[in-house]
Design an enzyme around this catalytic site. Sequence first.
Site, PDB file in Angstrom:
ATOM      1  N   SER A   1       0.825  -9.613  -4.837  1.00  0.00           N
ATOM      2  CA  SER A   1       2.277  -9.780  -4.712  1.00  0.00           C
ATOM      3  C   SER A   1       2.601 -11.031  -3.888  1.00  0.00           C
ATOM      4  O   SER A   1       1.782 -11.494  -3.085  1.00  0.00           O
ATOM      5  CB  SER A   1       2.864  -8.545  -4.020  1.00  0.00           C
ATOM      6  OG  SER A   1       2.315  -8.444  -2.726  1.00  0.00           O
TER       7      SER A   1
ATOM      8  N   CYS B   1       1.504  -9.889 -14.514  1.00  0.00           N
ATOM      9  CA  CYS B   1       2.302 -10.936 -13.890  1.00  0.00           C
ATOM     10  C   CYS B   1       2.862 -11.888 -14.941  1.00  0.00           C
ATOM     11  O   CYS B   1       3.647 -12.765 -14.624  1.00  0.00           O
ATOM     12  CB  CYS B   1       1.462 -11.709 -12.885  1.00  0.00           C
ATOM     13  SG  CYS B   1       0.093 -12.533 -13.679  1.00  0.00           S
TER      14      CYS B   1
ATOM     15  N   LYS C   1     -13.121  -8.721  -2.663  1.00  0.00           N
ATOM     16  CA  LYS C   1     -12.383  -7.581  -2.097  1.00  0.00           C
ATOM     17  C   LYS C   1     -11.492  -7.058  -3.218  1.00  0.00           C
ATOM     18  O   LYS C   1     -10.415  -7.594  -3.470  1.00  0.00           O
ATOM     19  CB  LYS C   1     -11.546  -8.053  -0.905  1.00  0.00           C
ATOM     20  CG  LYS C   1     -11.242  -6.978   0.127  1.00  0.00           C
ATOM     21  CD  LYS C   1     -10.455  -5.806  -0.380  1.00  0.00           C
ATOM     22  CE  LYS C   1      -8.965  -6.029  -0.423  1.00  0.00           C
ATOM     23  NZ  LYS C   1      -8.261  -4.856  -1.005  1.00  0.00           N
TER      24      LYS C   1
ATOM     25  N   GLU D   1      10.880  -8.343  -8.544  1.00  0.00           N
ATOM     26  CA  GLU D   1       9.806  -7.931  -9.457  1.00  0.00           C
ATOM     27  C   GLU D   1       9.786  -6.405  -9.543  1.00  0.00           C
ATOM     28  O   GLU D   1       9.631  -5.728  -8.531  1.00  0.00           O
ATOM     29  CB  GLU D   1       8.456  -8.449  -8.941  1.00  0.00           C
ATOM     30  CG  GLU D   1       7.327  -8.139  -9.899  1.00  0.00           C
ATOM     31  CD  GLU D   1       5.986  -8.729  -9.463  1.00  0.00           C
ATOM     32  OE1 GLU D   1       5.683  -8.686  -8.260  1.00  0.00           O
ATOM     33  OE2 GLU D   1       5.250  -9.215 -10.345  1.00  0.00           O
TER      34      GLU D   1
ATOM     35  N   PHE E   1      -4.390  -4.681  -8.295  1.00  0.00           N
ATOM     36  CA  PHE E   1      -4.799  -3.481  -9.039  1.00  0.00           C
ATOM     37  C   PHE E   1      -4.680  -3.628 -10.554  1.00  0.00           C
ATOM     38  O   PHE E   1      -5.247  -2.844 -11.295  1.00  0.00           O
ATOM     39  CB  PHE E   1      -3.966  -2.275  -8.580  1.00  0.00           C
ATOM     40  CG  PHE E   1      -2.568  -2.242  -9.169  1.00  0.00           C
ATOM     41  CD1 PHE E   1      -2.349  -1.817 -10.468  1.00  0.00           C
ATOM     42  CD2 PHE E   1      -1.463  -2.669  -8.439  1.00  0.00           C
ATOM     43  CE1 PHE E   1      -1.075  -1.810 -11.023  1.00  0.00           C
ATOM     44  CE2 PHE E   1      -0.188  -2.674  -8.979  1.00  0.00           C
ATOM     45  CZ  PHE E   1      -0.004  -2.231 -10.286  1.00  0.00           C
TER      46      PHE E   1
ATOM     47  N   GLU F   1      -7.957  -1.578  -3.452  1.00  0.00           N
ATOM     48  CA  GLU F   1      -8.426  -0.236  -3.094  1.00  0.00           C
ATOM     49  C   GLU F   1      -7.906   0.816  -4.082  1.00  0.00           C
ATOM     50  O   GLU F   1      -8.394   1.942  -4.103  1.00  0.00           O
ATOM     51  CB  GLU F   1      -8.020   0.108  -1.652  1.00  0.00           C
ATOM     52  CG  GLU F   1      -6.526   0.193  -1.379  1.00  0.00           C
ATOM     53  CD  GLU F   1      -5.884  -1.172  -1.070  1.00  0.00           C
ATOM     54  OE1 GLU F   1      -6.267  -2.171  -1.690  1.00  0.00           O
ATOM     55  OE2 GLU F   1      -4.980  -1.202  -0.218  1.00  0.00           O
TER      56      GLU F   1
HETATM   57  P1  NAD Z   1      -0.711  -6.429  -3.490  1.00  0.00           P
HETATM   58  O1  NAD Z   1      -0.184  -7.702  -2.984  1.00  0.00           O
HETATM   59  O2  NAD Z   1      -0.133  -5.162  -2.978  1.00  0.00           O
HETATM   60  O3  NAD Z   1      -2.283  -6.323  -3.189  1.00  0.00           O
HETATM   61  C1  NAD Z   1      -3.160  -7.378  -3.533  1.00  0.00           C
HETATM   62  C2  NAD Z   1      -4.345  -7.340  -2.576  1.00  0.00           C
HETATM   63  O4  NAD Z   1      -3.881  -7.542  -1.242  1.00  0.00           O
HETATM   64  C3  NAD Z   1      -5.088  -6.012  -2.592  1.00  0.00           C
HETATM   65  O5  NAD Z   1      -6.469  -6.261  -2.604  1.00  0.00           O
HETATM   66  C4  NAD Z   1      -4.620  -5.329  -1.312  1.00  0.00           C
HETATM   67  O6  NAD Z   1      -5.614  -4.515  -0.745  1.00  0.00           O
HETATM   68  C5  NAD Z   1      -4.298  -6.479  -0.390  1.00  0.00           C
HETATM   69  N1  NAD Z   1      -3.185  -6.200   0.533  1.00  0.00           N
HETATM   70  C6  NAD Z   1      -2.115  -5.392   0.314  1.00  0.00           C
HETATM   71  N2  NAD Z   1      -1.272  -5.446   1.378  1.00  0.00           N
HETATM   72  C7  NAD Z   1      -1.816  -6.294   2.280  1.00  0.00           C
HETATM   73  C8  NAD Z   1      -1.402  -6.769   3.565  1.00  0.00           C
HETATM   74  N3  NAD Z   1      -0.281  -6.359   4.134  1.00  0.00           N
HETATM   75  N4  NAD Z   1      -2.193  -7.660   4.189  1.00  0.00           N
HETATM   76  C9  NAD Z   1      -3.333  -8.095   3.623  1.00  0.00           C
HETATM   77  N5  NAD Z   1      -3.768  -7.666   2.402  1.00  0.00           N
HETATM   78  C10 NAD Z   1      -3.023  -6.781   1.746  1.00  0.00           C
HETATM   79  O7  NAD Z   1      -0.624  -6.489  -5.086  1.00  0.00           O
HETATM   80  P2  NAD Z   1      -0.904  -5.336  -6.133  1.00  0.00           P
HETATM   81  O8  NAD Z   1       0.185  -4.331  -6.050  1.00  0.00           O
HETATM   82  O9  NAD Z   1      -2.311  -4.876  -6.038  1.00  0.00           O
HETATM   83  O10 NAD Z   1      -0.791  -6.155  -7.503  1.00  0.00           O
HETATM   84  C11 NAD Z   1       0.419  -6.370  -8.158  1.00  0.00           C
HETATM   85  C12 NAD Z   1       1.007  -7.707  -7.799  1.00  0.00           C
HETATM   86  O11 NAD Z   1       0.074  -8.741  -8.130  1.00  0.00           O
HETATM   87  C13 NAD Z   1       2.264  -8.047  -8.565  1.00  0.00           C
HETATM   88  O12 NAD Z   1       3.168  -8.654  -7.692  1.00  0.00           O
HETATM   89  C14 NAD Z   1       1.789  -9.029  -9.624  1.00  0.00           C
HETATM   90  O13 NAD Z   1       2.782  -9.891 -10.111  1.00  0.00           O
HETATM   91  C15 NAD Z   1       0.744  -9.755  -8.864  1.00  0.00           C
HETATM   92  N6  NAD Z   1      -0.191 -10.439  -9.745  1.00  0.00           N
HETATM   93  C16 NAD Z   1      -0.060 -11.790  -9.844  1.00  0.00           C
HETATM   94  C17 NAD Z   1      -0.879 -12.488 -10.698  1.00  0.00           C
HETATM   95  C18 NAD Z   1      -0.724 -13.967 -10.843  1.00  0.00           C
HETATM   96  O14 NAD Z   1      -1.550 -14.566 -11.496  1.00  0.00           O
HETATM   97  N7  NAD Z   1       0.268 -14.602 -10.267  1.00  0.00           N
HETATM   98  C19 NAD Z   1      -1.850 -11.809 -11.444  1.00  0.00           C
HETATM   99  C20 NAD Z   1      -1.974 -10.427 -11.298  1.00  0.00           C
HETATM  100  C21 NAD Z   1      -1.124  -9.747 -10.433  1.00  0.00           C
END
Ligand code: NAD
Length: 491
Positions: free
Chosen positions: A233, A288, A180, A382, A156, A183
């Site tokens: 994450s 991140c 994808k 985090e 997000f 959401e």
């Molecule tokens: P998230 O992991 O909750 O969601 C990421 C994606 O995974 C979304 O599209 C979501 O719909 C999907 N998703 C969520 N739960 C799922 C599940 N159980 N099974 C399958 N798919 C699932 O992450 P977020 O809250 O949207 O974003 C924040 C996180 O992203 C933080 O941890 C941040 O550090 C990380 N991030 C990392 C980088 C990097 O380059 N390392 C860059 C940006 C963000």
Amino acid sequence: MATQLLQLKYPEIRNYLGGSFVDAHLPLLDVYDPSLGSVISRVPLSGAEEVDAAVGHAAKALPAWSHTPIKERVQVFYRYKTLLERHIDELAALVTEENGKIASEARAEVLKSAELTEFACSLPQIASGEVLEVSRGVECRIERFPVGIVASIAPFNFPNMVPNWSIPNAIALGNCMILKPSELVPLSAGRIAELLKEAGLPDGVFQVVHGGRDVVEAICDHPKIAAVSFVGSTKVAKIVYRRATSSLKRCLALGGAKNHLIVMPDADPEMTSSNVVASMSGCAGQRCMAASVMMAVAKTDHIIERMVDHAKRMTLGHDLGPVISAESKARITRYINEAEAAGAKVLVDGRNARVAGREDGFYVGPTIIDHVTPDMAIAKEEVFGPVLVIIRAKDVDDALRVENASPYGNAASVFTESGGVARRVMENASAGMVGVNVGVPVPREPFSFGGWNESRFGVGDITGRGSIEFWTQSKKMTTKWNREAGTNWMS
Ligand code: NAD
């Protein structure tokens, strides 16, 4: 559960398949403007059927697109870059609305998308193959071919930039893609699709399938999807990496972070204090690459005092946007409460922050907490909010020990005037991206973005030169046209 409100600012979001937005009768999820805490749209929760339809469109488009010469393919991205720049105000406003980040941050995000696209335009120059006469009359050559149908799963926190980490490179290299988006922030993806079409991308080369977990699982399982990039994450990165690779796809899954900034007593006080506060509070700490732990080495109180001053002078709603959701705000507040209860000292307190006229917005003010110990949850996990914890260290090795113990490994930085200390951190920090006197050490193109440890699963980086290997497969060809060439063991 979707709200029953009829008048939403944005009409119901639709999937984008085969070059058109399509209607579908799917369950809907509310989309919020985090600065107001109000619902602005609704996003469909797609499933395996929609993923399969997207794959069908991509499969039809793939033969022609993958056989289009790369110099022609990148022409789309020259035009796309111009469109991103031309529409920057509108694109940035959309990012602000769905994600909450302030206008200057949203503009910077779209500009970064343009820079990522500019890099893709250089791919014909840097992703060319190799050829060598390996024995008399015999040539070996390597050519790069697309992987096929690929998917990109986004988080997000950068609704415009993270999709553009993968779109220009993967598509310019001849793949057809299914995006994808998160959401929580589904609006930008639709505009990206429209601009790609306006730039001349053939229908079916790019699809958007909205939803959550079901879409991700369907992507990981689909036998015709060859590669999956994921950003999110660490918890979900592990799930996606395991599931995608168990169905024999290549996968690059970037996870969460806990970034340590080591501040030495000789650091420039003004530059250091302003950089550290900007790093921890930018995008409301939802980056991140954000500073999360400051390792304050020896006598650094004069720098901490300035940091407190900088943080206290920030105006919430103007210098700092909200966090993404009420749940995020509650989670961040819980971490601060627990640290305080365990004996840490809250120097700047962002709890109970309010912005006049936006009382329902999900705001957390900049927060600085001193005398945190490495065993506290707030020091290890985090937090993903505008919160900086300070851990005291006696010397740089003491600071590095704490940094090295983190399971994550996205970024680390040192603030110092000493080249020797800087080099020690550059060599010994257990992170994929290291800064010296830089609060947010994001490499710029053509350098690649990617962490270490539990901040990245898979091989390679997601942007820049490092991404070429991921989005292509190389073919090694050996040829002999010279009949006079002697016969040898290769004949
Ligand atoms: P998230 O992991 O909750 O969601 C990421 C994606 O995974 C979304 O599209 C979501 O719909 C999907 N998703 C969520 N739960 C799922 C599940 N159980 N099974 C399958 N798919 C699932 O992450 P977020 O809250 O949207 O974003 C924040 C996180 O992203 C933080 O941890 C941040 O550090 C990380 N991030 C990392 C980088 C990097 O380059 N390392 C860059 C940006 C963000």
